[in-house]
Scaffold this active site. Structure first.
Site, PDB file in Angstrom:
ATOM      1  CG  ASP A   1      -2.640  -2.166  -5.846  1.00 32.46           C
ATOM      2  OD1 ASP A   1      -2.409  -1.077  -6.385  1.00 32.46           O
ATOM      3  OD2 ASP A   1      -1.786  -3.059  -5.684  1.00 32.46           O
TER       4      ASP A   1
HETATM    5  N1  URA Z   1       1.903  -1.988  -2.749  1.00 32.71           N
HETATM    6  C1  URA Z   1       1.042  -2.674  -3.517  1.00 32.71           C
HETATM    7  O1  URA Z   1       1.458  -3.570  -4.228  1.00 32.71           O
HETATM    8  N2  URA Z   1      -0.237  -2.360  -3.484  1.00 32.71           N
HETATM    9  C2  URA Z   1      -0.755  -1.393  -2.689  1.00 32.71           C
HETATM   10  O2  URA Z   1      -1.959  -1.153  -2.698  1.00 32.71           O
HETATM   11  C3  URA Z   1       0.155  -0.686  -1.900  1.00 32.71           C
HETATM   12  C4  URA Z   1       1.471  -0.992  -1.948  1.00 32.71           C
END
Ligand code: URA
Length: 230
Positions: free
Chosen positions: A91
């Site tokens: 993310d």
């Molecule tokens: N889980 C998440 O919530 N975000 C990420 O970027 C990776 C795993």
């Protein structure tokens, strides 16, 4: 010399030949000894590249952003001439390890759920994680897209506030770590992927990248054979 999608278009348009014959069927397999020609030029097989990035906050994991936001591609610009792509995604506000490669076969192996590639996340929450919630996560909880069980969860021993935990998980579902904690009423203040398929952030500063060693590449390739043997 182009993306897979563009290659499909060129193949369908009859612009590509293999050993002197135009091939328009998508998915046709070629050997390294075959002569593949496009636009009058013989195409050479690319050198395979493996780049490990320690992603900072605020950049997005995409190779092409229509809104022109900052992407991980800017951070690895100049690493190599070959077009490399992120394997899976982090993310925008997640930090940590992201692999980029032009080895499509390995990327497929690493992202396929059947290979259960391990990731370890360092999580900082907005409040202490209650023991009952710790246990719920340990035993598995229900999210809107089905049940989820982490492989391991531990409080970070150096953190007396109990707001920090390490979560080991092999699921690659979208926003999975955030969703686990948010479903129990926590907010994630920091999410850092500190281990990916046995690779760690050791000596890799935030925002920096390095090539994987040959040994690391062969370790990743063993994941595939491990999957085949089971
Ligand atoms: N889980 C998440 O919530 N975000 C990420 O970027 C990776 C795993």
């Amino acid at each position: 010399m182009c993306s897979r999608r563009e290659a499909d278009d060129l193949i369908l348009a009859g612009a590509v030949s293999v050993n002197g014959e135009v091939v328009t069927e998508l998915g046709t397999k070629v050997q390294t000894t075959d002569k593949v020609v496009y636009g009058g030029q013989t195409l050479n097989r690319e050198k395979l590249r493996y780049v490990l990035l320690n992603k900072p906050k605020g950049v997005i994991t995409t190779s092409d952003d229509p809104y022109e936001r900052h992407t991980v591609m800017e951070l690895v610009e100049g690493a190599c001439e070959e077009r490399i792509y992120p394997v899976g995604r982090l993310d925008r506000n997640t930090l940590g390890l992201l692999l980029l490669t032009n080895d499509g076969d390995l990327a497929k192996v690493l992202t396929h759920p059947s290979h259960e590639v391990e990731k370890l996340y360092h999580v900082r929450l907005n409040k202490p994680l209650a023991e009952e919630d710790f246990e719920k996560i340990q035993h598995g909880i229900e999210l809107e897209d089905g049940p989820i069980k982490v492989d391991r969860i531990d409080y970070v021993v150096e953190d007396p506030t109990m707001c920090e935990v390490g979560v080991q998980i092999h699921s690659g579902r979208n926003h999975i770590v955030r969703r686990i904690f948010e479903s129990l009423g926590y907010e994630i203040m920091m999410l850092d992927r500190v281990m990916l398929a046995g690779l760690t952030k050791k000596k890799l500063e935030r925002g920096h990248w390095r090539f994987l060693s040959d040994l690391e590449v062969s370790m990743l390739k063993r994941i595939e054979s491990r999957g085949n043997a089971e």
